[in-house]
Design an enzyme around this catalytic site. Structure first.
Site, PDB file in Angstrom:
ATOM      1  CE  LYS A 137      59.575 -37.141  40.110  1.00 11.41           C
ATOM      2  NZ  LYS A 137      58.684 -37.180  38.939  1.00 11.41           N
ATOM      3  NE  ARG A 162      56.874 -31.353  32.397  1.00  7.05           N
ATOM      4  CZ  ARG A 162      56.591 -30.507  31.446  1.00  7.05           C
ATOM      5  NH1 ARG A 162      57.278 -29.402  31.291  1.00  7.05           N
ATOM      6  NH2 ARG A 162      55.604 -30.740  30.619  1.00  7.05           N
ATOM      7  N   PRO A 217      55.695 -29.565  26.128  1.00  5.51           N
ATOM      8  CG  PRO A 217      54.539 -29.958  24.135  1.00  5.51           C
ATOM      9  CD  PRO A 217      55.723 -30.407  24.925  1.00  5.51           C
ATOM     10  CB  ILE A 218      51.714 -27.305  29.600  1.00  5.63           C
ATOM     11  CG1 ILE A 218      52.006 -25.809  29.470  1.00  5.63           C
ATOM     12  CG2 ILE A 218      52.774 -27.990  30.430  1.00  5.63           C
ATOM     13  CD1 ILE A 218      51.799 -25.061  30.793  1.00  5.63           C
ATOM     14  CG  ASP A 219      49.861 -28.524  23.454  1.00  4.13           C
ATOM     15  OD1 ASP A 219      50.916 -29.016  23.896  1.00  4.13           O
ATOM     16  OD2 ASP A 219      49.094 -29.151  22.708  1.00  4.13           O
ATOM     17  CD  GLN A 220      46.564 -31.602  23.865  1.00  3.51           C
ATOM     18  OE1 GLN A 220      45.415 -32.055  23.929  1.00  3.51           O
ATOM     19  NE2 GLN A 220      46.971 -30.834  22.878  1.00  3.51           N
ATOM     20  CG  ASP A 268      59.171 -41.813  33.675  1.00  2.91           C
ATOM     21  OD1 ASP A 268      59.599 -41.109  32.746  1.00  2.91           O
ATOM     22  OD2 ASP A 268      58.335 -41.389  34.508  1.00  2.91           O
TER      23      ASP A 268
HETATM   24  C1  UD1 Z   1      54.442 -37.606  33.175  1.00  6.21           C
HETATM   25  C2  UD1 Z   1      55.414 -38.064  34.236  1.00  6.21           C
HETATM   26  C3  UD1 Z   1      56.761 -38.403  33.617  1.00  6.21           C
HETATM   27  C4  UD1 Z   1      56.594 -39.409  32.475  1.00  6.21           C
HETATM   28  C5  UD1 Z   1      55.502 -38.970  31.506  1.00  6.21           C
HETATM   29  C6  UD1 Z   1      55.150 -40.018  30.483  1.00  6.21           C
HETATM   30  C7  UD1 Z   1      54.653 -36.883  36.171  1.00  6.21           C
HETATM   31  C8  UD1 Z   1      54.900 -35.792  37.146  1.00  6.21           C
HETATM   32  N1  UD1 Z   1      55.551 -37.019  35.193  1.00  6.21           N
HETATM   33  O1  UD1 Z   1      55.005 -36.434  32.583  1.00  6.21           O
HETATM   34  O2  UD1 Z   1      57.583 -38.942  34.622  1.00  6.21           O
HETATM   35  O3  UD1 Z   1      57.800 -39.517  31.758  1.00  6.21           O
HETATM   36  O4  UD1 Z   1      54.292 -38.646  32.216  1.00  6.21           O
HETATM   37  O5  UD1 Z   1      54.742 -41.185  31.113  1.00  6.21           O
HETATM   38  O6  UD1 Z   1      53.725 -37.644  36.300  1.00  6.21           O
HETATM   39  N2  UD1 Z   1      52.381 -33.507  25.493  1.00  6.21           N
HETATM   40  C9  UD1 Z   1      52.050 -32.457  24.664  1.00  6.21           C
HETATM   41  N3  UD1 Z   1      51.282 -31.449  25.183  1.00  6.21           N
HETATM   42  C10 UD1 Z   1      50.856 -31.439  26.471  1.00  6.21           C
HETATM   43  C11 UD1 Z   1      51.195 -32.517  27.302  1.00  6.21           C
HETATM   44  C12 UD1 Z   1      51.964 -33.536  26.789  1.00  6.21           C
HETATM   45  O7  UD1 Z   1      52.424 -32.419  23.491  1.00  6.21           O
HETATM   46  O8  UD1 Z   1      50.170 -30.494  26.868  1.00  6.21           O
HETATM   47  C13 UD1 Z   1      53.181 -34.639  24.958  1.00  6.21           C
HETATM   48  C14 UD1 Z   1      54.550 -34.715  25.628  1.00  6.21           C
HETATM   49  O9  UD1 Z   1      55.494 -33.901  24.959  1.00  6.21           O
HETATM   50  C15 UD1 Z   1      54.845 -36.187  25.505  1.00  6.21           C
HETATM   51  C16 UD1 Z   1      53.463 -36.857  25.653  1.00  6.21           C
HETATM   52  O10 UD1 Z   1      52.531 -35.838  25.338  1.00  6.21           O
HETATM   53  O11 UD1 Z   1      55.342 -36.496  24.229  1.00  6.21           O
HETATM   54  C17 UD1 Z   1      53.154 -37.393  27.033  1.00  6.21           C
HETATM   55  O12 UD1 Z   1      53.395 -36.381  28.013  1.00  6.21           O
HETATM   56  P1  UD1 Z   1      52.682 -36.390  29.432  1.00  6.21           P
HETATM   57  O13 UD1 Z   1      51.969 -37.679  29.620  1.00  6.21           O
HETATM   58  O14 UD1 Z   1      51.896 -35.140  29.568  1.00  6.21           O
HETATM   59  O15 UD1 Z   1      53.910 -36.329  30.416  1.00  6.21           O
HETATM   60  P2  UD1 Z   1      54.090 -35.470  31.712  1.00  6.21           P
HETATM   61  O16 UD1 Z   1      52.779 -35.293  32.412  1.00  6.21           O
HETATM   62  O17 UD1 Z   1      54.906 -34.258  31.455  1.00  6.21           O
END
Ligand code: UD1
Length: 421
Positions: A22, A93, A123-126, A307
């Site tokens: 997925k 998402r 968040p998506i700040d990164q 997950d």
């Molecule tokens: C992806 C997976 C999800 C999985 C997660 C962690 C997809 C579609 N989803 O989610 O199933 O649970 O990886 O393996 O692939 N964070 C920030 N800022 C950001 C981005 C992330 O603070 O801009 C933090 C998140 O809150 C979290 C950590 O970084 O604590 C990891 O998140 P991330 O790896 O980005 O997860 P997703 O891409 O949302």
């Protein structure tokens, strides 16, 4: 609202074939927007997240065909919009990947903020930091993100992520493949689906190197052409069936897996007492009586995946002894399912990032509510082990990510059916 009804008590036996991943599919399908030609993508799971994404791509003007089961052919040559339909974007998402792909191909886009599984603040700040580093002007509201080229235009650049975010790594990779110059992502995520996305892009003519390590380098090319690509098997779906086999004391051959991706899950289940036999592209799991308690800490790949937290928690609820489960990616993830497991008789004490799980001899069936995808799968697992009947509600979460779940569990001897009211 549809629900699953599960009659517990069966030992799972037989074989199950794992579907395409997925999390790779939801990145690769938007990445097809970067391609000026026809992409044939194989091993695409037939799950609701994929169906939503394909509708979004069609709405943008892509020609989408499904010539056979699990095969999608996308021609994004004639895209006429960079504004994906907000109502669809909010349903999942991973629609955040439309930002990177549309920015990469057209230099601008207007994408609603994503919905999907909200088991934590996500968040998506990164992602935004990456787009800005590549020269984008970012307008961010509570409803959408709009990206435009900044004054100096878009170009490759170095981005050091604050944390190894899967989504940000994939999004910046997509945004960078057609830009002039080199984009370097430091502290990149290393998950198998990051490597799969890079392999897809390279098959289409991109120059991405280092995927699977901390540093991903993307040398911009002028254009991507079409090609054929096969998505990897789903690590988490495989892990779910492996855990279900172990906790029901079953004997299941889990086929179409990449055993390397499963290392952390395999070794934890072995440590808990399951017998594991590894083949080239399959893993046999045999439950050897009652599982034993364990200590698990979730981590980014190659660590134990967040997950799989809920599924391993179900194993712990029935294991002999006291287990400790620590979440280090999404702190609030326990709240999506632990109270539901408790209503089935599980004993779980949460303190901050750690859950202490005291194994019980049995769980009992009741009505429980899925609050996110993996939590929902875990409740199904719990239902398989419980005495009596378990009804799992809110199954649309589960159907976001598990292809043919009813058919697969039924073939393994479970009694489970979907009920539409
Ligand atoms: C992806 C997976 C999800 C999985 C997660 C962690 C997809 C579609 N989803 O989610 O199933 O649970 O990886 O393996 O692939 N964070 C920030 N800022 C950001 C981005 C992330 O603070 O801009 C933090 C998140 O809150 C979290 C950590 O970084 O604590 C990891 O998140 P991330 O790896 O980005 O997860 P997703 O891409 O949302």
């Amino acid at each position: 609202m549809a629900r699953y009804e599960i009659m517990g008590g069966a030992r799972l036996e037989g074989s199950v074939t794992i579907s395409g991943a997925k999390n790779a599919a939801v990145a690769i399908l938007p990445a097809a927007l970067l391609v000026n030609g026809v992409c044939r993508i194989e091993n695409v799971p037939d799950i609701s997240d994929v169906r939503i994404l394909l509708s979004i791509l069609e709405g943008l003007g892509a020609n989408v065909q499904k010539p056979e089961e699990n095969v999608v052919v996308i021609d994004a040559t004639a895209i006429h919009s960079t504004v994906p339909e907000a109502a669809l974007v909010k349903k999942m998402r991973a629609s955040y990947y439309l930002m990177g792909s549309l920015l990469g191909r057209f230099g601008h886009c207007h994408v609603a903020l994503p919905g999907g599984c909200n088991f934590a603040t996500r968040p998506i700040d990164q992602h935004i930091k990456g787009f800005k580093a590549l020269g984008a002007n970012v307008e961010e509201t509570e409803e959408y993100v709009a990206l435009q080229p900044g004054e100096e235009g878009l170009q490759g650049n170095r981005v050091c992520l604050d944390m190894a975010s899967v989504g940000a790594t994939a999004n910046i990779m997509m945004a960078g493949v057609l830009l002039e110059g080199q984009t370097i992502i430091e502290n990149a995520a290393k998950e198998p689906h990051i490597v799969d996305l890079a392999n897809f892009l390279n098959t289409m003519g991109a120059q991405v190197s280092g995927a699977g390590t901390d540093t991903v380098k993307i040398r911009g090319v002028q254009q991507l052409q079409g090609g054929t690509y096969t998505i990897i098997p789903d690590q988490i779906e495989a892990g779910t069936y492996m855990a279900a086999a172990a906790v029901t004391g079953g004997n299941v051959l889990v086929k179409n897996v990449i055993p390397k991706h499963m290392d952390c899950i395999t070794s934890k289940l072995e440590e808990m007492g399951a017998e594991v036999i590894i083949y080239d592209d399959a893993i046999r799991i045999k439950g050897n009586g009652r599982l034993q308690a364990a200590t698990v800490k979730t981590r980014p790949y190659p660590g134990f995946p967040t997950d799989m937290q809920a599924q391993i928690c179900v194993c712990m609820t029935l294991a002999e002894g006291v287990s400790r489960l620590t979440e280090s990616v999404y702190e609030t993830r326990f709240f999506g399912y632990c109270t539901e497991l408790e209503s089935m008789g599980a004993k779980i004490e949460i303190s901050g990032k750690t859950a202490e799980v005291t194994g019980r001899e049995k769980l009992k069936g009741t009505t429980v509510v899925a609050r996110d995808l993996r939590a929902g799968a875990a409740l199904v697992m719990a239902g398989l082990c419980a005495e009596g009947t378990t009804r799992v509600e809110n199954i649309h979460f589960i159907e976001r990510g598990y292809e043919n779940l009813i058919e697969k569990f039924t073939a393994l001897g479970a009694t489970i059916r979907r009920i539409d009211d």
